[in-house]
Design an enzyme around this catalytic site. Sequence first.
Site, PDB file in Angstrom:
ATOM      1  CG  ASP A  13     -22.592  51.193 -17.000  1.00 30.34           C
ATOM      2  OD1 ASP A  13     -22.201  50.083 -17.387  1.00 30.34           O
ATOM      3  OD2 ASP A  13     -22.009  51.866 -16.127  1.00 30.34           O
ATOM      4  CE  LYS A  16     -21.689  49.336 -23.704  1.00 26.44           C
ATOM      5  NZ  LYS A  16     -22.018  50.365 -22.708  1.00 26.44           N
ATOM      6  N   GLY A  40     -19.820  45.429 -17.961  1.00 26.90           N
ATOM      7  CA  GLY A  40     -20.854  44.650 -17.285  1.00 26.90           C
ATOM      8  C   GLY A  40     -22.135  44.872 -18.077  1.00 26.90           C
ATOM      9  CG  HIS A  41     -22.375  44.516 -21.759  1.00 22.76           C
ATOM     10  ND1 HIS A  41     -21.960  44.386 -23.053  1.00 22.76           N
ATOM     11  CD2 HIS A  41     -21.718  45.602 -21.269  1.00 22.76           C
ATOM     12  CE1 HIS A  41     -21.078  45.343 -23.336  1.00 22.76           C
ATOM     13  NE2 HIS A  41     -20.905  46.078 -22.261  1.00 22.76           N
ATOM     14  CD  GLN A 224     -15.173  49.248 -21.812  1.00 23.16           C
ATOM     15  OE1 GLN A 224     -14.577  48.916 -22.809  1.00 23.16           O
ATOM     16  NE2 GLN A 224     -15.566  48.362 -20.926  1.00 23.16           N
TER      17      GLN A 224
HETATM   18  P1  GDP Z   1     -24.382  48.147 -20.630  1.00 24.12           P
HETATM   19  O1  GDP Z   1     -23.069  48.126 -19.925  1.00 24.12           O
HETATM   20  O2  GDP Z   1     -24.462  49.229 -21.659  1.00 24.12           O
HETATM   21  O3  GDP Z   1     -24.789  46.818 -21.174  1.00 24.12           O
HETATM   22  O4  GDP Z   1     -25.454  48.531 -19.520  1.00 24.12           O
HETATM   23  P2  GDP Z   1     -25.582  47.862 -18.060  1.00 24.12           P
HETATM   24  O5  GDP Z   1     -26.187  46.522 -18.219  1.00 24.12           O
HETATM   25  O6  GDP Z   1     -24.313  47.998 -17.295  1.00 24.12           O
HETATM   26  O7  GDP Z   1     -26.566  48.903 -17.379  1.00 24.12           O
HETATM   27  C1  GDP Z   1     -27.836  49.153 -17.907  1.00 24.12           C
HETATM   28  C2  GDP Z   1     -28.860  48.806 -16.826  1.00 24.12           C
HETATM   29  O8  GDP Z   1     -30.123  49.305 -17.213  1.00 24.12           O
HETATM   30  C3  GDP Z   1     -29.042  47.311 -16.623  1.00 24.12           C
HETATM   31  O9  GDP Z   1     -29.323  47.085 -15.269  1.00 24.12           O
HETATM   32  C4  GDP Z   1     -30.251  46.971 -17.488  1.00 24.12           C
HETATM   33  O10 GDP Z   1     -30.978  45.847 -16.987  1.00 24.12           O
HETATM   34  C5  GDP Z   1     -31.056  48.230 -17.327  1.00 24.12           C
HETATM   35  N1  GDP Z   1     -31.897  48.608 -18.488  1.00 24.12           N
HETATM   36  C6  GDP Z   1     -31.616  48.479 -19.807  1.00 24.12           C
HETATM   37  N2  GDP Z   1     -32.591  49.058 -20.538  1.00 24.12           N
HETATM   38  C7  GDP Z   1     -33.499  49.545 -19.651  1.00 24.12           C
HETATM   39  C8  GDP Z   1     -34.719  50.278 -19.800  1.00 24.12           C
HETATM   40  O11 GDP Z   1     -35.156  50.615 -20.883  1.00 24.12           O
HETATM   41  N3  GDP Z   1     -35.352  50.626 -18.617  1.00 24.12           N
HETATM   42  C9  GDP Z   1     -34.864  50.304 -17.384  1.00 24.12           C
HETATM   43  N4  GDP Z   1     -35.547  50.698 -16.310  1.00 24.12           N
HETATM   44  N5  GDP Z   1     -33.729  49.614 -17.223  1.00 24.12           N
HETATM   45  C10 GDP Z   1     -33.062  49.257 -18.348  1.00 24.12           C
HETATM   46  P1  IMO Z   2     -19.829  48.908 -19.987  1.00 23.91           P
HETATM   47  O1  IMO Z   2     -19.401  48.080 -21.184  1.00 23.91           O
HETATM   48  C1  IMO Z   2     -19.071  52.315 -17.430  1.00 23.91           C
HETATM   49  C2  IMO Z   2     -14.871  53.366 -16.768  1.00 23.91           C
HETATM   50  C3  IMO Z   2     -14.315  53.207 -15.375  1.00 23.91           C
HETATM   51  C4  IMO Z   2     -13.286  54.329 -15.360  1.00 23.91           C
HETATM   52  C5  IMO Z   2     -12.743  54.298 -16.784  1.00 23.91           C
HETATM   53  C6  IMO Z   2     -11.430  53.522 -16.936  1.00 23.91           C
HETATM   54  O2  IMO Z   2     -20.521  48.127 -18.945  1.00 23.91           O
HETATM   55  O3  IMO Z   2     -20.568  50.126 -20.438  1.00 23.91           O
HETATM   56  P2  IMO Z   2     -10.864  50.923 -16.955  1.00 23.91           P
HETATM   57  O4  IMO Z   2     -11.066  49.871 -15.902  1.00 23.91           O
HETATM   58  O5  IMO Z   2     -11.538  50.633 -18.253  1.00 23.91           O
HETATM   59  O6  IMO Z   2      -9.417  51.288 -17.140  1.00 23.91           O
HETATM   60  O7  IMO Z   2     -11.557  52.248 -16.325  1.00 23.91           O
HETATM   61  O8  IMO Z   2     -13.744  53.683 -17.578  1.00 23.91           O
HETATM   62  N1  IMO Z   2     -15.499  52.153 -17.332  1.00 23.91           N
HETATM   63  C7  IMO Z   2     -16.815  51.986 -17.484  1.00 23.91           C
HETATM   64  N2  IMO Z   2     -17.846  52.767 -17.104  1.00 23.91           N
HETATM   65  N3  IMO Z   2     -19.298  51.171 -18.103  1.00 23.91           N
HETATM   66  C8  IMO Z   2     -18.264  50.399 -18.510  1.00 23.91           C
HETATM   67  O9  IMO Z   2     -18.441  49.323 -19.310  1.00 23.91           O
HETATM   68  C9  IMO Z   2     -16.959  50.770 -18.153  1.00 23.91           C
HETATM   69  N4  IMO Z   2     -15.744  50.226 -18.366  1.00 23.91           N
HETATM   70  C10 IMO Z   2     -14.850  51.091 -17.868  1.00 23.91           C
HETATM   71  O10 IMO Z   2     -15.313  53.390 -14.404  1.00 23.91           O
HETATM   72  O11 IMO Z   2     -13.932  55.565 -15.178  1.00 23.91           O
HETATM   73 MG    MG Z   3     -22.323  48.147 -17.980  1.00 26.04          MG
END
Ligand code: GDP
Ligand code: IMO
Ligand code: MG
Length: 452
Positions: A13, A16, A40-41, A224
């Site tokens: 998270d 990415k 979840g991206h 991840q």
């Molecule tokens: P990912 O799994 O690595 O793609 O990250 P996620 O999308 O799950 O979580 C990142 C969260 O941070 C999302 O809600 C993005 O919209 C938000 N985000 C990404 N870059 C920034 C930033 O520079 N500032 C803020 N405030 N939010 C950001």
């Molecule tokens: P993105 O791509 C954050 C975590 C789960 C758990 C562990 C194992 O959005 O960064 P799994 O279901 O993969 O067997 O769970 O990994 N986990 C993540 N945490 N971001 C993710 O994906 C994750 N995908 C799995 O919370 O701790």
């Molecule tokens: Mg994510």
Amino acid sequence: MPATVVVGTQWGDEGKGKLTDLLARDMDMVVRYQGGHNAGHRIVVDGEAFALQLVPSGVLYSHITPVIGNGVVVDPAVLLSELDTLSGKGIDVSRVVVSGNAHLIMPYHQELDRLTERFLGKNALGTTKRGIGPAYADKSSRVGLRVQDLLDAKIFREKLDVVLKEKNLILNKIYNRPSLSAKDISATYLDEYTPRLAPMIKDTVAIVHDALDRGERILLEGAQATFLDLDHGTYPFVTSSNPVAGGACTGSGLGPRDLTGIVGIAKAYVTRVGAGPFPTELDGELGQLLVDRGHEYGTNTGRRRRVGWFDAVMARQAARLNSLSEIALTKLDVLDTLDEIKVCVAYEAGGVLYDYPPYHQSILHDVTPVYESLPGWGCDLTSLTSYEQLPDKAKSYIAFLEEAIGVSISVVGVGPGREQFVRPSWRGASSSEPERVSTHSRGRWAKVARCS
Ligand code: GDP
Ligand code: IMO
Ligand code: MG
């Protein structure tokens, strides 16, 4: 021609999705190389949010070919529903291709993931319960069904019959659950999913290599992150694939010498979802402030993320595990209101200082972070459009992180929106500009004297 990897350097998270979307402007193809719908991206475009689980984040651009690589585990129902959602928002998904060698997530994988977590009780890992671990376990045990099996109903049914016998025994005898029906599963997968998926199923290894031969640019999107890596993460609190940059090769079919840039992505602080060690974790008011300001709730599970200070010990380890050529720092804006910001520069345990994470879990679970404090900048970064506009204290924080990690920072996120980022005047391997060689001695703290 270049292939650039985007890899998470923390526990996921980091942003990415947003970074992939940003870099995809200059690319031709975006390949997801591992994971499944545990990811979840989130990408925000003109106020509209897209939360992608399986479809590569480059899909929002019409010039990109989005590829789901062989290293991914695919739940067809989720993929189809995601494609429908994107189409419903006016996105053209006709270019999406899926590797025939990717493994399928089957109904018993999801069920076993839920049951195992329940069985583990207080030792549960906190998985996303999407069937990821059981699907990769079957892949390793060589009883998995692959996406290409959908194209041959006879083989699909044969393989399913064999594997379901064992799964039903486990469901009945261990978990006291009813059997799943091979007939029902076949009907859903072969009659419902296959007609829609078939045109997308391709030899993606040939596709990525042909693209390189044509001189096209490829971005490899990790899911991840480094410390959720099955081999290098905080085992057993990890996922079941290899998010590290090495996984980009096995999960796409590119060779190591095809990779020309590795962009590590790091939040300006750290978050983690699920169980496992977290040395810099913050509880109390400060933790809640970061959760609130950063909206730290899972993009697809909605779970509250744990939060903590930036951990340069982990970042240093991520730099060497992934051979990072640069770092994209996200969510700097979330720290806007803090008077003091801490960075963990080393761990201490049993009178010993560690500048890299100790390999043994008993030590890692017991370390005390050694912090350095930096002043906050106390103003809103979210509307800034150039690196030069950053307040000096924000620039100092960035420089401090670069020095502590030993890798240069090439992009800084100042908000969730597609345009909310600033870049220093040099551009990294992810752009057409020449790469700047890191001028920082990797890990100044490597020189910290160890206590005897
Ligand atoms: P990912 O799994 O690595 O793609 O990250 P996620 O999308 O799950 O979580 C990142 C969260 O941070 C999302 O809600 C993005 O919209 C938000 N985000 C990404 N870059 C920034 C930033 O520079 N500032 C803020 N405030 N939010 C950001
Ligand atoms: P993105 O791509 C954050 C975590 C789960 C758990 C562990 C194992 O959005 O960064 P799994 O279901 O993969 O067997 O769970 O990994 N986990 C993540 N945490 N971001 C993710 O994906 C994750 N995908 C799995 O919370 O701790
Ligand atoms: Mg994510």
